[in-house]
Design an enzyme around this catalytic site. Structure first.
Site, PDB file in Angstrom:
ATOM      1  N   ARG A   1      59.574  32.766  72.395  1.00 16.01           N
ATOM      2  CA  ARG A   1      58.719  33.146  73.529  1.00 16.01           C
ATOM      3  C   ARG A   1      59.587  33.468  74.736  1.00 16.01           C
ATOM      4  NH1 ARG A   1      53.419  31.482  73.650  1.00 16.01           N
ATOM      5  NH2 ARG A   1      53.382  32.793  75.510  1.00 16.01           N
TER       6      ARG A   1
ATOM      7  N   CYS B   1      51.731  29.570  65.990  1.00 21.86           N
ATOM      8  CA  CYS B   1      52.043  29.807  67.407  1.00 21.86           C
ATOM      9  C   CYS B   1      52.189  28.509  68.189  1.00 21.86           C
ATOM     10  CB  CYS B   1      50.963  30.695  68.027  1.00 21.86           C
ATOM     11  SG  CYS B   1      49.326  29.968  67.930  1.00 21.86           S
TER      12      CYS B   1
ATOM     13  N   ARG C   1      46.641  33.604  82.337  1.00 25.45           N
ATOM     14  CA  ARG C   1      45.995  33.083  81.120  1.00 25.45           C
ATOM     15  C   ARG C   1      44.543  32.822  81.469  1.00 25.45           C
ATOM     16  NH1 ARG C   1      48.045  28.524  76.946  1.00 25.45           N
ATOM     17  NH2 ARG C   1      49.085  30.421  76.233  1.00 25.45           N
TER      18      ARG C   1
ATOM     19  N   HIS D   1      46.624  37.696  72.454  1.00 24.91           N
ATOM     20  CA  HIS D   1      47.775  36.916  72.959  1.00 24.91           C
ATOM     21  C   HIS D   1      49.041  37.747  72.688  1.00 24.91           C
ATOM     22  CE1 HIS D   1      50.036  33.611  74.319  1.00 24.91           C
ATOM     23  NE2 HIS D   1      49.800  32.706  73.393  1.00 24.91           N
TER      24      HIS D   1
ATOM     25  N   GLN E   1      52.671  36.211  72.604  1.00 28.75           N
ATOM     26  CA  GLN E   1      52.900  35.444  71.380  1.00 28.75           C
ATOM     27  C   GLN E   1      53.303  36.385  70.248  1.00 28.75           C
ATOM     28  OE1 GLN E   1      52.638  31.930  70.853  1.00 28.75           O
ATOM     29  NE2 GLN E   1      53.727  32.629  69.057  1.00 28.75           N
TER      30      GLN E   1
HETATM   31  N1   CP Z   1      51.577  29.353  71.851  1.00 25.99           N
HETATM   32  C1   CP Z   1      51.218  29.155  73.132  1.00 25.99           C
HETATM   33  O1   CP Z   1      50.781  30.062  73.833  1.00 25.99           O
HETATM   34  O2   CP Z   1      51.382  27.874  73.567  1.00 25.99           O
HETATM   35  P1   CP Z   1      50.854  27.282  74.954  1.00 25.99           P
HETATM   36  O3   CP Z   1      49.357  27.263  74.873  1.00 25.99           O
HETATM   37  O4   CP Z   1      51.451  25.902  75.035  1.00 25.99           O
HETATM   38  O5   CP Z   1      51.309  28.169  76.063  1.00 25.99           O
HETATM   39  N1  NVA Z   2      44.142  30.401  69.431  1.00 21.51           N
HETATM   40  C1  NVA Z   2      44.728  29.404  70.302  1.00 21.51           C
HETATM   41  C2  NVA Z   2      46.104  29.802  70.686  1.00 21.51           C
HETATM   42  C3  NVA Z   2      46.845  28.802  71.544  1.00 21.51           C
HETATM   43  C4  NVA Z   2      48.194  29.287  71.960  1.00 21.51           C
HETATM   44  C5  NVA Z   2      43.858  29.218  71.532  1.00 21.51           C
HETATM   45  O1  NVA Z   2      43.397  30.234  72.085  1.00 21.51           O
HETATM   46  O2  NVA Z   2      43.631  28.078  71.935  1.00 21.51           O
END
Ligand code: CP
Ligand code: NVA
Length: 305
Positions: free
Chosen positions: A291, A263, A102, A129, A132
Site C-alpha cells: 500500500r 486486503c 474514505r 477501493h 488497494q
Molecule cells: N485494506 C485497508 O484498506 O485497510 P484499512 O481499512 O486498515 O485502511
Molecule cells: N470490504 C472491506 C474492505 C476493508 C479494507 C470494507 O469495506 O470494510
C-alpha cells in the site's frame, strides 16, 4: 485535473506506469530512502470509517517523500453533515495540495472531485477501493513478473474490493474469477463495465462452486464477509459464507504455485484460517506493505505533473 477515484477512469498505460514507478520507489525506499519529491506538499486525509493501512501508509508515504499529512476523522469535519461536501472541498482544498477521502457513499468522493481545487484520491468507498487494487497488482507483479494471462480467483462477498479487482483485471489483462453466494454476487452493471473495459467476456467470470473456482488459480483472494457499514448483517452473513472460507481443504484443489491474498483487516476463522493467513502461500503482509509503495506512486503522479 487528475483524480484517483476508480481504476475505470484511467488508461491502462498510465496504470502500468504507476506500477513501474511503485517498483522503483520501493527499491529506492529500501536502499537509502526516497528522494524528497513531495517537499512542502500537504495531504488532507478525510476518514468517515476506521483504518490502519490506508491512514498510516498515506501518512508515511508523504513523510518519506518530504511532505506532510493531516488526519481528519469522522468527528472533525462531518462530511456532508456539519457542512456541505462542496464547501468542504473548496475550503480544505485551499489549505492542502491533495485530498484523500474514505467515505460510505461513492458519490461523496465524486462530489469532492467536482468541487475541489486539488486532486482527490479515493481511500475506499462502498463502491470500490482503487488504492488497494494498485497494491494488489504490485504484489501479483512482484510474484509472477507479469500480469497478463494470470487468473485471480476471488472468494466471498462481492464488495468494494472485488469491484476494484474487476477493473484492475480489465486494465492489466488478467482474469478475475468470482465465486460468491446467491444474493452477494457482483452486480450485473459492474461486470458488464469491467468486460467492456477489458474488451473481453473472459475478463470477469462468475462460478458458483468455490472448489471449481480455484482449480487453475494463480492467486486466491478473499476479504471480510461483512464490510464496514454492514455490521448489523454480520450474524446472517456468518451463516451463509462458510463454504467460501479460504482454508487448507479448499487450497488443496488449487495449483501448488497459488498465492493467497487478503486486503486486511482479516476476520481469522471466518473468511480465512490462521494456518493459511500465516502459511507459506500467504502474501498478506507483503500486500499490506505495498500500500505504501503503490500510493507513493499515485501521490507523486498527482502532485508533480
Ligand atoms: N485494506 C485497508 O484498506 O485497510 P484499512 O481499512 O486498515 O485502511
Ligand atoms: N470490504 C472491506 C474492505 C476493508 C479494507 C470494507 O469495506 O470494510
Amino acid at each position: 485535473m487528475e483524480h484517483f477515484l476508480s481504476l475505470a477512469d484511467w488508461e491502462s498505460s498510465d496504470l502500468i506506469d504507476l506500477i513501474e514507478q511503485a517498483v522503483f520507489l520501493k527499491r529506492e525506499h529500501r536502499t537509502g530512502g526516497n528522494r524528497q519529491m513531495l517537499a512542502n506538499k500537504s495531504l488532507g486525509m478525510v476518514f468517515q470509517k476506521p483504518s490502519l493501512r490506508t491512514r498510516v501508509s498515506f501518512e508515511m508515504a508523504m513523510k518519506h517523500c518530504g511532505g506532510h499529512a493531516l488526519f481528519l476523522g469522522p468527528q472533525e469535519i462531518g462530511l456532508g453533515k456539519r457542512e456541505s461536501i462542496a464547501d468542504i472541498a473548496r475550503v480544505l482544498g485551499s489549505y492542502v495540495d491533495i485530498i484523500m477521502a474514505r467515505v460510505f457513499d461513492h458519490a461523496h468522493v465524486e462530489q469532492l472531485a467536482e468541487w475541489s481545487p486539488v486532486p482527490i484520491i479515493n481511500g475506499l468507498s462502498d463502491f470500490n477501493h482503487p488504492c488497494q487494487a494498485m497494491a494488489d497488482v504490485l504484489t501479483i507483479y512482484e510474484e509472477f513478473g507479469e500480469l497478463e494471462g494470470l487468473q485471480v480467483v476471488y472468494l466471498g462477498d462481492s464488495n468494494n474490493v472485488t469491484t476494484s479487482l474487476a477493473f484492475a483485471a480489465a486494465k492489466f489483462g488478467f482474469q478475475l474469477v468470482i465465486a460468491s453466494p446467491e444474493g452477494y454476487k457482483m452486480d450485473a452493471e459492474t461486470i458488464k463495465r469491467a468486460r467492456l473495459l477489458g474488451s473481453s467476456q473472459d475478463t470477469v467470470v462468475e462460478v458458483s462452486d468455490p472448489v471449481e473456482a480455484v482449480q487453475d488459480a494463480d492467486v486466491i483472494y478473499t476479504d471480510t464477509w461483512t464490510s464496514m457499514g454492514q455490521e448489523e448483517e454480520a450474524a446472517q452473513r456468518r451463516e451463509i459464507f462458510p463454504p467460501y472460507q479460504v482454508n487448507h481443504q479448499l487450497i488443496a484443489n488449487a495449483p501448488a504455485h497459488t498465492i493467497v491474498m487478503h486486503c486486511l483487516p482479516a476476520h481469522r476463522g471466518e473468511e480465512i484460517t490462521d494456518s493459511i493467513a500465516d502459511g507459506p502461500q500467504s502474501r498478506l503482509f507483503q500486500q499490506a506493505e505495498n500500500r505504501l509503495h503503490a500510493q507513493k506512486a499515485i501521490l507523486v503522479r498527482l502532485l508533480t505533473r
